[in-house]
Design an enzyme around this catalytic site. Structure first.
Site, PDB file in Angstrom:
ATOM      1  N   HIS A 124     -26.944  -3.315  11.533  1.00 38.80           N
ATOM      2  CA  HIS A 124     -26.585  -1.801  12.149  1.00 38.80           C
ATOM      3  C   HIS A 124     -25.484  -2.201  12.631  1.00 38.80           C
ATOM      4  O   HIS A 124     -25.874  -0.807  13.539  1.00 38.80           O
ATOM      5  CB  HIS A 124     -28.421  -1.717  12.533  1.00 38.80           C
ATOM      6  CG  HIS A 124     -29.273  -1.583  12.272  1.00 38.80           C
ATOM      7  ND1 HIS A 124     -30.396  -1.798  12.381  1.00 38.80           N
ATOM      8  CD2 HIS A 124     -29.772  -1.909  10.707  1.00 38.80           C
ATOM      9  CE1 HIS A 124     -32.007  -1.953  12.131  1.00 38.80           C
ATOM     10  NE2 HIS A 124     -30.814  -2.144  10.782  1.00 38.80           N
ATOM     11  N   SER A 182     -24.794   4.876   1.294  1.00 39.08           N
ATOM     12  CA  SER A 182     -25.665   6.652   2.060  1.00 39.08           C
ATOM     13  C   SER A 182     -25.002   7.178   2.202  1.00 39.08           C
ATOM     14  O   SER A 182     -26.008   8.782   1.797  1.00 39.08           O
ATOM     15  CB  SER A 182     -26.222   5.674   3.043  1.00 39.08           C
ATOM     16  OG  SER A 182     -26.636   4.473   3.421  1.00 39.08           O
ATOM     17  N   GLU A 232     -15.428   5.122  -4.961  1.00 37.18           N
ATOM     18  CA  GLU A 232     -16.601   3.965  -4.725  1.00 37.18           C
ATOM     19  C   GLU A 232     -15.901   2.484  -4.782  1.00 37.18           C
ATOM     20  O   GLU A 232     -15.494   2.056  -6.019  1.00 37.18           O
ATOM     21  CB  GLU A 232     -18.088   3.921  -5.525  1.00 37.18           C
ATOM     22  CG  GLU A 232     -17.991   2.528  -4.932  1.00 37.18           C
ATOM     23  CD  GLU A 232     -19.124   2.195  -3.831  1.00 37.18           C
ATOM     24  OE1 GLU A 232     -19.606   1.501  -3.484  1.00 37.18           O
ATOM     25  OE2 GLU A 232     -18.673   2.809  -2.705  1.00 37.18           O
ATOM     26  N   ALA A 233     -15.109   1.537  -3.819  1.00 35.88           N
ATOM     27  CA  ALA A 233     -15.422   0.387  -4.126  1.00 35.88           C
ATOM     28  C   ALA A 233     -16.301  -0.707  -5.100  1.00 35.88           C
ATOM     29  O   ALA A 233     -15.531  -1.554  -6.104  1.00 35.88           O
ATOM     30  CB  ALA A 233     -14.802  -0.040  -3.171  1.00 35.88           C
TER      31      ALA A 233
END
Length: 542
Positions: free
Chosen positions: A474, A12, A33-34
């Site tokens: 979260h 995000s 990015e993995a």
């Protein structure tokens, strides 16, 4: 390869950073990015959240350590490992939080740059809200935000009327002038499809010649020359590759991977670094600390009215729902798991709303523990009411499990380690029972399935809370920014203390958790971070 900015993580935050930083065509941006591509049908389909919940091809699928606050149980923490990160696999509820959350950020950083007014401007810049513009809503941004009211199930309307009967007023917009009240959630979809951070920000950025995205590329370590971070070491397809950042490396790998990467690079608790043979670069015990999360509990009810269970449980109805979705982009597959909800005070003594409530019209009580098959729910009509503390006081931490960059860290949530959180939840479940007893809902409820009417006393309710509470997904705060170097990891400009050329811009930077779902606030923070980075560059800074 060299780039001006290396962004670690295409979640995000990373997607927003890539778009904003690459808007200057003179700056080359590398995003690492993995995970892999986000082209899966279940990513773009809103209810596909349930199919991806345990899918390791797009999900880090973390497990916590045994948590004393929930009777020593281990928790499952899904986090996105794919372009778009968790915005590609979440339930899509769009909440900005409230002004008080960001005034707390301003207090922690001693900077109005993180106060409510600045946050409101950032929110207005990223969203395209169907409800129109306001102080906290924008039009014409990259993220479409629309209410679930148009698809409202009759139980949702009854739920809102029931809330009014116990003093929770209707609220047409949780992101408007006030958060308190009951209403319909807003989600980020367009024409029946999820609009993730990758869809909204990264895909447009990838059309620019100055943006490169590496997928399935794990950052093993950060490179340094003296005290300056100069790049990253990547494992891609079994090969080690090195990339140099001419200006900055920006960690946007999320609240779990970002502090892990700092710790692997010797930025963290010195004793832990030495234990794993990692040279100490910065001794800061706060890296991985201050872990905050919303944790919650569901009450389940057998319903006299059909719920979405009847739309998705029989095989022929699932097929029909699929045909309807493909033909019209409508129906159950185009919906979020959470249609309506509320923000409320668990008792009159609370000065502000302290709890969030979710109405879920799909239940999976009969599901196996390692699955969340929302497309094969319980075969009887049922719904759930889910609670979570929105500003919990409990704090956890995460630490390295070893020096292997592929090993998940050890996560200690410390749920209910502060008694105030347990007190709030006890108040809230009692209020929830009052809610279910109101006329609008009691006419619908056949019986309470879990915890069941036999659970009545405070001690029984507390035992149930500890037995069944789970994360609401979260996590944040593990590299908190702040003005005081003695209790923070980052400066108010998001620089990692003790080194140069390295910043953090993701949920780990939150000084405190915000009141509601985190996806929009993470994108907002990334937008503010990009503005700070570009402003520093224009002034000739690092």
């Amino acid at each position: 390869m060299e780039a001006d900015y290396i962004v670690v993580g295409a979640g995000s935050a990373g997607c927003v950073l890539a778009d904003r930083l690459s808007s200057d065509r003179q700056s080359r941006v590398l995003v690492v990015e993995a995970g892999g591509d986000d082209s899966s049908f279940w990513i773009t389909t809103p209810i596909g959240y349930g199919k991806l919940f345990f899918d390791r091809s797009v999900n880090w699928a973390y497990r916590t350590e045994a948590d004393p606050g929930v009777n020593g149980q281990t928790g499952y923490w899904p986090r996105g490992k794919v372009l778009g990160g968790s915005s590609s696999i979440n339930a899509m509820v769009c909440i900005r939080g409230r002004a008080e959350d960001y005034e707390d950020w301003a207090l922690a950083t001693k900077s109005k740059d993180w106060g409510a007014d600045a946050m409101a401007r950032a929110f207005r810049s990223i969203d395209d809200c169907a409800e129109g513009e306001s102080d906290w809503r924008g039009r014409g941004g990259a993220v479409p935000i629309r209410s679930m009211e148009a698809e409202a199930h009759p139980i949702s309307q009854s739920f809102i009327r029931a809330c009014a009967e116990i003093g929770i007023p209707p609220n047409p917009d949780f992101n408007g002038e006030r958060q308190e009240g009951a209403g319909f959630y807003q989600i980020n979809t367009r024409k029946g499809k999820r609009v993730s951070a990758a869809t909204a920000f990264l895909r447009p950025a990838m059309q620019r010649p100055n943006v490169t995205v590496l997928k399935k590329a794990l950052v093993k370590a950060l490179l340094f020359e003296g005290r300056r971070c100069t790049g990253v070491v990547i494992d891609r397809n079994g090969r080690e590759e090195r990339y140099v950042a001419r200006r900055e490396v920006i960690l946007a790998a999320g609240a779990i991977e970002t502090p892990k990467l700092l710790q692997l690079s010797g930025i963290g608790d010195a004793e832990q670094s030495r234990a794993f043979g990692i040279p100490v670069r910065v001794d800061n015990r706060h890296v991985g600390g201050n872990l905050q999360d919303h944790f919650g509990l569901n009450y389940f009810y057998r319903s006299r009215l059909p719920t979405l269970n009847q739309e998705l449980s029989p095989w022929h109805r699932r097929i029909w729902s699929g045909i309807r979705y493909l033909a019209t982009r409508g129906g159950p597959l185009a919906m979020s798991v959470n249609q309506a909800g509320a923000f409320f005070r668990s008792s009159a003594k609370r000065p502000l709303p302290n709890m969030q409530l979710y109405l879920q019209l799909i239940t999976t009580l009969e599901a196996q523990s390692d699955r969340r098959p929302l497309l094969a729910p319980d075969p009887y009509p049922a719904f759930a009411l889910g609670l979570s503390n929105i500003r919990p006081k409990s704090r956890g931490r995460l630490v390295l499990a070893g020096a292997d960059p592929r090993a998940a860290p050890k996560i200690y949530p410390n749920t209910y380690s502060d008694d105030a959180d347990l007190e709030e939840m006890l108040e809230a479940v009692k209020l929830l029972r009052r809610l279910a007893d109101t006329a609008p809902l009691s006419e619908i409820v056949e019986r309470e399935v879990l915890p069941g009417p036999s659970v009545r006393s405070d001690s029984e309710l507390v035992s149930d809370i500890r037995a069944r509470s789970r994360t609401v997904f979260h996590p944040c705060g593990t590299c908190a920014m702040g003005a005081d170097p003695d209790n923070s990891v980052l400066t108010p400009q998001l620089r990692v203390r003790g080194v140069d050329g390295l910043r953090v811009a993701d949920a780990s930077a939150f000084p405190n958790i915000v009141s509601g779902n985190l996806n929009l606030p993470v994108m907002m923070l990334a937008m503010r971070a990009a503005d700070i980075i570009l402003s520093d560059r224009n002034r000739g800074g690092a």
